[in-house]
Design an enzyme around this catalytic site. Sequence first.
Site, PDB file in Angstrom:
ATOM      1  N   ARG A 149      11.083  -3.752  -2.662  1.00 64.99           N
ATOM      2  CA  ARG A 149      10.340  -4.646  -3.575  1.00 64.99           C
ATOM      3  C   ARG A 149      11.281  -5.207  -4.652  1.00 64.99           C
ATOM      4  O   ARG A 149      10.924  -5.278  -5.835  1.00 64.99           O
ATOM      5  CB  ARG A 149       9.165  -3.921  -4.247  1.00 64.99           C
ATOM      6  CG  ARG A 149       8.201  -3.253  -3.313  1.00 64.99           C
ATOM      7  CD  ARG A 149       7.335  -4.241  -2.534  1.00 64.99           C
ATOM      8  NE  ARG A 149       6.298  -3.531  -1.836  1.00 64.99           N
ATOM      9  CZ  ARG A 149       6.414  -3.074  -0.584  1.00 64.99           C
ATOM     10  NH1 ARG A 149       7.520  -3.291   0.106  1.00 64.99           N
ATOM     11  NH2 ARG A 149       5.417  -2.435  -0.017  1.00 64.99           N
ATOM     12  N   SER A 171      -0.688  -4.019  -5.490  1.00 66.22           N
ATOM     13  CA  SER A 171      -0.125  -2.808  -6.095  1.00 66.22           C
ATOM     14  C   SER A 171       0.444  -3.139  -7.467  1.00 66.22           C
ATOM     15  O   SER A 171       1.278  -4.044  -7.584  1.00 66.22           O
ATOM     16  CB  SER A 171       1.009  -2.264  -5.231  1.00 66.22           C
ATOM     17  OG  SER A 171       0.553  -2.050  -3.927  1.00 66.22           O
ATOM     18  N   GLU A 204       5.392  -3.192 -10.570  1.00 65.10           N
ATOM     19  CA  GLU A 204       5.755  -4.130  -9.494  1.00 65.10           C
ATOM     20  C   GLU A 204       5.390  -5.561  -9.909  1.00 65.10           C
ATOM     21  O   GLU A 204       6.083  -6.519  -9.585  1.00 65.10           O
ATOM     22  CB  GLU A 204       5.020  -3.754  -8.200  1.00 65.10           C
ATOM     23  CG  GLU A 204       5.381  -4.675  -7.056  1.00 65.10           C
ATOM     24  CD  GLU A 204       4.770  -4.258  -5.724  1.00 65.10           C
ATOM     25  OE1 GLU A 204       4.970  -3.104  -5.302  1.00 65.10           O
ATOM     26  OE2 GLU A 204       4.091  -5.106  -5.117  1.00 65.10           O
TER      27      GLU A 204
HETATM   28  P1  FAD Z   1       3.507 -15.660  -7.858  1.00 66.36           P
HETATM   29  O1  FAD Z   1       2.612 -14.565  -8.318  1.00 66.36           O
HETATM   30  O2  FAD Z   1       3.103 -17.051  -8.132  1.00 66.36           O
HETATM   31  O3  FAD Z   1       4.967 -15.421  -8.468  1.00 66.36           O
HETATM   32  C1  FAD Z   1       5.567 -14.144  -8.436  1.00 66.36           C
HETATM   33  C2  FAD Z   1       6.967 -14.256  -9.033  1.00 66.36           C
HETATM   34  O4  FAD Z   1       7.793 -15.054  -8.200  1.00 66.36           O
HETATM   35  C3  FAD Z   1       6.993 -14.931 -10.401  1.00 66.36           C
HETATM   36  O5  FAD Z   1       8.014 -14.338 -11.171  1.00 66.36           O
HETATM   37  C4  FAD Z   1       7.337 -16.390 -10.083  1.00 66.36           C
HETATM   38  O6  FAD Z   1       7.955 -17.079 -11.134  1.00 66.36           O
HETATM   39  C5  FAD Z   1       8.285 -16.196  -8.901  1.00 66.36           C
HETATM   40  N1  FAD Z   1       8.237 -17.316  -7.945  1.00 66.36           N
HETATM   41  C6  FAD Z   1       7.165 -17.704  -7.201  1.00 66.36           C
HETATM   42  N2  FAD Z   1       7.519 -18.730  -6.383  1.00 66.36           N
HETATM   43  C7  FAD Z   1       8.816 -19.002  -6.639  1.00 66.36           C
HETATM   44  C8  FAD Z   1       9.749 -19.970  -6.134  1.00 66.36           C
HETATM   45  N3  FAD Z   1       9.407 -20.882  -5.209  1.00 66.36           N
HETATM   46  N4  FAD Z   1      11.014 -19.971  -6.642  1.00 66.36           N
HETATM   47  C9  FAD Z   1      11.386 -19.078  -7.588  1.00 66.36           C
HETATM   48  N5  FAD Z   1      10.547 -18.139  -8.112  1.00 66.36           N
HETATM   49  C10 FAD Z   1       9.283 -18.107  -7.640  1.00 66.36           C
HETATM   50  N6  FAD Z   1       3.059  -7.788  -1.988  1.00 66.36           N
HETATM   51  C11 FAD Z   1       3.755  -7.149  -1.018  1.00 66.36           C
HETATM   52  O7  FAD Z   1       4.995  -7.120  -1.051  1.00 66.36           O
HETATM   53  N7  FAD Z   1       3.114  -6.515   0.018  1.00 66.36           N
HETATM   54  C12 FAD Z   1       1.773  -6.501   0.127  1.00 66.36           C
HETATM   55  O8  FAD Z   1       1.239  -5.934   1.087  1.00 66.36           O
HETATM   56  C13 FAD Z   1       1.003  -7.162  -0.880  1.00 66.36           C
HETATM   57  N8  FAD Z   1      -0.346  -7.137  -0.841  1.00 66.36           N
HETATM   58  C14 FAD Z   1      -1.070  -7.743  -1.820  1.00 66.36           C
HETATM   59  C15 FAD Z   1      -2.469  -7.695  -1.747  1.00 66.36           C
HETATM   60  C16 FAD Z   1      -3.232  -8.312  -2.730  1.00 66.36           C
HETATM   61  C17 FAD Z   1      -4.745  -8.244  -2.631  1.00 66.36           C
HETATM   62  C18 FAD Z   1      -2.592  -9.022  -3.784  1.00 66.36           C
HETATM   63  C19 FAD Z   1      -3.421  -9.739  -4.817  1.00 66.36           C
HETATM   64  C20 FAD Z   1      -1.201  -9.058  -3.871  1.00 66.36           C
HETATM   65  C21 FAD Z   1      -0.419  -8.414  -2.892  1.00 66.36           C
HETATM   66  N9  FAD Z   1       0.984  -8.428  -2.932  1.00 66.36           N
HETATM   67  C22 FAD Z   1       1.709  -7.799  -1.941  1.00 66.36           C
HETATM   68  C23 FAD Z   1       1.692  -9.102  -4.033  1.00 66.36           C
HETATM   69  C24 FAD Z   1       1.910 -10.631  -3.812  1.00 66.36           C
HETATM   70  O9  FAD Z   1       0.979 -11.158  -2.911  1.00 66.36           O
HETATM   71  C25 FAD Z   1       3.309 -10.944  -3.292  1.00 66.36           C
HETATM   72  O10 FAD Z   1       4.286 -10.452  -4.180  1.00 66.36           O
HETATM   73  C26 FAD Z   1       3.534 -12.457  -3.103  1.00 66.36           C
HETATM   74  O11 FAD Z   1       4.800 -12.701  -2.529  1.00 66.36           O
HETATM   75  C27 FAD Z   1       3.417 -13.241  -4.413  1.00 66.36           C
HETATM   76  O12 FAD Z   1       3.382 -14.625  -4.058  1.00 66.36           O
HETATM   77  P2  FAD Z   1       2.866 -15.728  -5.080  1.00 66.36           P
HETATM   78  O13 FAD Z   1       3.174 -17.058  -4.489  1.00 66.36           O
HETATM   79  O14 FAD Z   1       1.459 -15.474  -5.448  1.00 66.36           O
HETATM   80  O15 FAD Z   1       3.839 -15.447  -6.315  1.00 66.36           O
HETATM   81  P1  NAP Z   2      -1.237   3.674   2.927  1.00 59.04           P
HETATM   82  O1  NAP Z   2      -1.136   3.323   4.369  1.00 59.04           O
HETATM   83  O2  NAP Z   2      -2.447   4.343   2.384  1.00 59.04           O
HETATM   84  O3  NAP Z   2       0.036   4.530   2.514  1.00 59.04           O
HETATM   85  C1  NAP Z   2       0.229   4.937   1.150  1.00 59.04           C
HETATM   86  C2  NAP Z   2       1.696   4.784   0.813  1.00 59.04           C
HETATM   87  O4  NAP Z   2       2.456   5.626   1.667  1.00 59.04           O
HETATM   88  C3  NAP Z   2       2.148   3.378   1.036  1.00 59.04           C
HETATM   89  O5  NAP Z   2       2.376   2.845  -0.215  1.00 59.04           O
HETATM   90  C4  NAP Z   2       3.399   3.463   1.892  1.00 59.04           C
HETATM   91  O6  NAP Z   2       4.581   3.011   1.227  1.00 59.04           O
HETATM   92  C5  NAP Z   2       3.579   4.942   2.165  1.00 59.04           C
HETATM   93  N1  NAP Z   2       3.659   5.163   3.637  1.00 59.04           N
HETATM   94  C6  NAP Z   2       2.624   5.269   4.512  1.00 59.04           C
HETATM   95  N2  NAP Z   2       3.089   5.503   5.761  1.00 59.04           N
HETATM   96  C7  NAP Z   2       4.445   5.530   5.658  1.00 59.04           C
HETATM   97  C8  NAP Z   2       5.503   5.723   6.586  1.00 59.04           C
HETATM   98  N3  NAP Z   2       5.253   5.954   7.884  1.00 59.04           N
HETATM   99  N4  NAP Z   2       6.778   5.671   6.127  1.00 59.04           N
HETATM  100  C9  NAP Z   2       7.064   5.434   4.828  1.00 59.04           C
HETATM  101  N5  NAP Z   2       6.093   5.240   3.888  1.00 59.04           N
HETATM  102  C10 NAP Z   2       4.812   5.292   4.296  1.00 59.04           C
HETATM  103  O7  NAP Z   2      -0.976   2.345   2.053  1.00 59.04           O
HETATM  104  P2  NAP Z   2      -1.946   1.145   1.686  1.00 59.04           P
HETATM  105  O8  NAP Z   2      -2.157   1.128   0.234  1.00 59.04           O
HETATM  106  O9  NAP Z   2      -3.106   1.087   2.611  1.00 59.04           O
HETATM  107  O10 NAP Z   2      -0.988  -0.097   2.020  1.00 59.04           O
HETATM  108  C11 NAP Z   2      -0.598  -0.345   3.346  1.00 59.04           C
HETATM  109  C12 NAP Z   2       0.680  -1.171   3.341  1.00 59.04           C
HETATM  110  O11 NAP Z   2       0.434  -2.420   2.693  1.00 59.04           O
HETATM  111  C13 NAP Z   2       1.814  -0.513   2.588  1.00 59.04           C
HETATM  112  O12 NAP Z   2       3.026  -0.771   3.247  1.00 59.04           O
HETATM  113  C14 NAP Z   2       1.786  -1.185   1.248  1.00 59.04           C
HETATM  114  O13 NAP Z   2       3.070  -1.279   0.652  1.00 59.04           O
HETATM  115  C15 NAP Z   2       1.271  -2.576   1.577  1.00 59.04           C
HETATM  116  N6  NAP Z   2       0.528  -3.129   0.444  1.00 59.04           N
HETATM  117  C16 NAP Z   2       1.252  -3.607  -0.597  1.00 59.04           C
HETATM  118  C17 NAP Z   2       0.607  -4.151  -1.693  1.00 59.04           C
HETATM  119  C18 NAP Z   2       1.405  -4.747  -2.818  1.00 59.04           C
HETATM  120  O14 NAP Z   2       0.834  -5.406  -3.668  1.00 59.04           O
HETATM  121  N7  NAP Z   2       2.686  -4.543  -2.861  1.00 59.04           N
HETATM  122  C19 NAP Z   2      -0.778  -4.186  -1.754  1.00 59.04           C
HETATM  123  C20 NAP Z   2      -1.484  -3.646  -0.691  1.00 59.04           C
HETATM  124  C21 NAP Z   2      -0.826  -3.118   0.426  1.00 59.04           C
HETATM  125  P3  NAP Z   2       5.044   1.476   1.111  1.00 59.04           P
HETATM  126  O15 NAP Z   2       4.174   0.858   0.095  1.00 59.04           O
HETATM  127  O16 NAP Z   2       6.456   1.612   0.672  1.00 59.04           O
HETATM  128  O17 NAP Z   2       4.920   0.833   2.446  1.00 59.04           O
END
Ligand code: FAD
Ligand code: NAP
Length: 338
Positions: free
Chosen positions: A165, A239, A334
Amino acid sequence: MPRLQQGVSLKPYNTFGIDVTSDWWYEIGKEADLLQLLSDNPVPRLPILVLGGGSNILFTQDFEGLVLKNNIPGIDVQEEGEDHVVLRVGSGVIWHDLVEFSLEKGWGGLENLSLIPGTVGAAPIQNIGAYGAELKDIFVSLEAIHLGTLSKQSFSLSDCRFGYRDSVFKREAKGKFMITNVSLRLSKNPVLNLSYGAIKQELEKLGITTPSVMDVGHTVMAIRNSKLPNPKQIGNAGSFFKNPVIPETAFSPLLSAYPQMPHFIQEDGIKIPAGWLIETAGWKGKSFNNCGVYPKQALVLVNYDGASGKDIIHLAHAIQESVFSIFGITLELEVNIH
Ligand code: FAD
Ligand code: NAP
């Protein structure tokens, strides 16, 4: 023709639904819009925020500067071979639209990253990841414009310094560039990654023994829809904290104290799910001043109704203090705070 606007509410443009205003607002439909705006106007001296889908941002105050809302479109095949394809994608494309496009074609690489909100241009910022896949696994390169000098730069995989991340765009290059397009390599003979979370069990339940990329994508979508709050109904940014990775020396005594603690061995230490730490500290489902900790997933903070960014950050700090006092672990944010 894009227009520079003043005093625009950002409420519809952030998935937390925080009601703040930006002094200036400009929508970028193509690279030339950005170059023209920044070379013609006095606004470059103001702070600039590039905004995609606003799904990884928490606004804690009005933005005293210029928001560049990114709408740069386009999905083009840049290179095609027998076993792979390289796509050049406009940074304003909705991430999940790109995923659906690849699933339709049967190209592999994006299926585990289904239904992540936001734009393609934001995906490299935190090296988006889910279900054992990360952007860096398929990343080829990106192009960006430096917001100060207006020069165009290309970033290779190693230039982006992707981590968990994390990337150079959250560090030295933070806020300095607008990413305009991203190139990704997808496979025509995909090797599916089903090892993570509930994917395998869900496929078994459906009686699918030899899944396609489309099957995996739909399974990930179904799991996510059942666990995560839809931002259109409950404000959130996914998250709120990163999962901490701690050294073996800190992990062993914790595991003795909490033998049921889930953990995953990584190259650089042991990953503990932050959601488990928050839940064990007693925060899951709690609500305060119209915001709270989502009852189905303690890693997600939610805006139930009209909370301010300050209410949410106050709750986040209380959670960080509580987790530190119980486990000695510091939870890193995050979400990007503005
Ligand atoms: P924004 O929120 O608009 O911006 C985020 C940051 O990036 C800001 O600092 C902004 O200035 C910068 N930015 C955006 N676009 C650009 C660009 N073109 N050039 C330079 N800088 C830029 N994230 C995960 O990694 N895994 C997940 O599974 C995941 N699940 C999510 C589930 C939900 C329900 C929600 C609400 C969020 C989740 N996220 C997850 C977080 C988010 O969706 C991601 O980080 C996504 O990439 C953000 O995209 P955005 O366009 O909305 O960015
Ligand atoms: P989950 O499956 O309940 O698991 C809980 C946590 O355990 C996750 O955060 C994941 O880490 C870790 N995990 C599970 N299985 C793993 C494996 N085999 N090896 C290493 N790490 C493991 O998680 P969840 O909340 O439902 O989310 C599912 C996936 O979607 C995850 O990968 C999570 O990162 C992603 N997600 C991200 C966001 C976001 O905003 N960043 C939001 C929703 C879901 P990791 O998070 O490192 O994968």
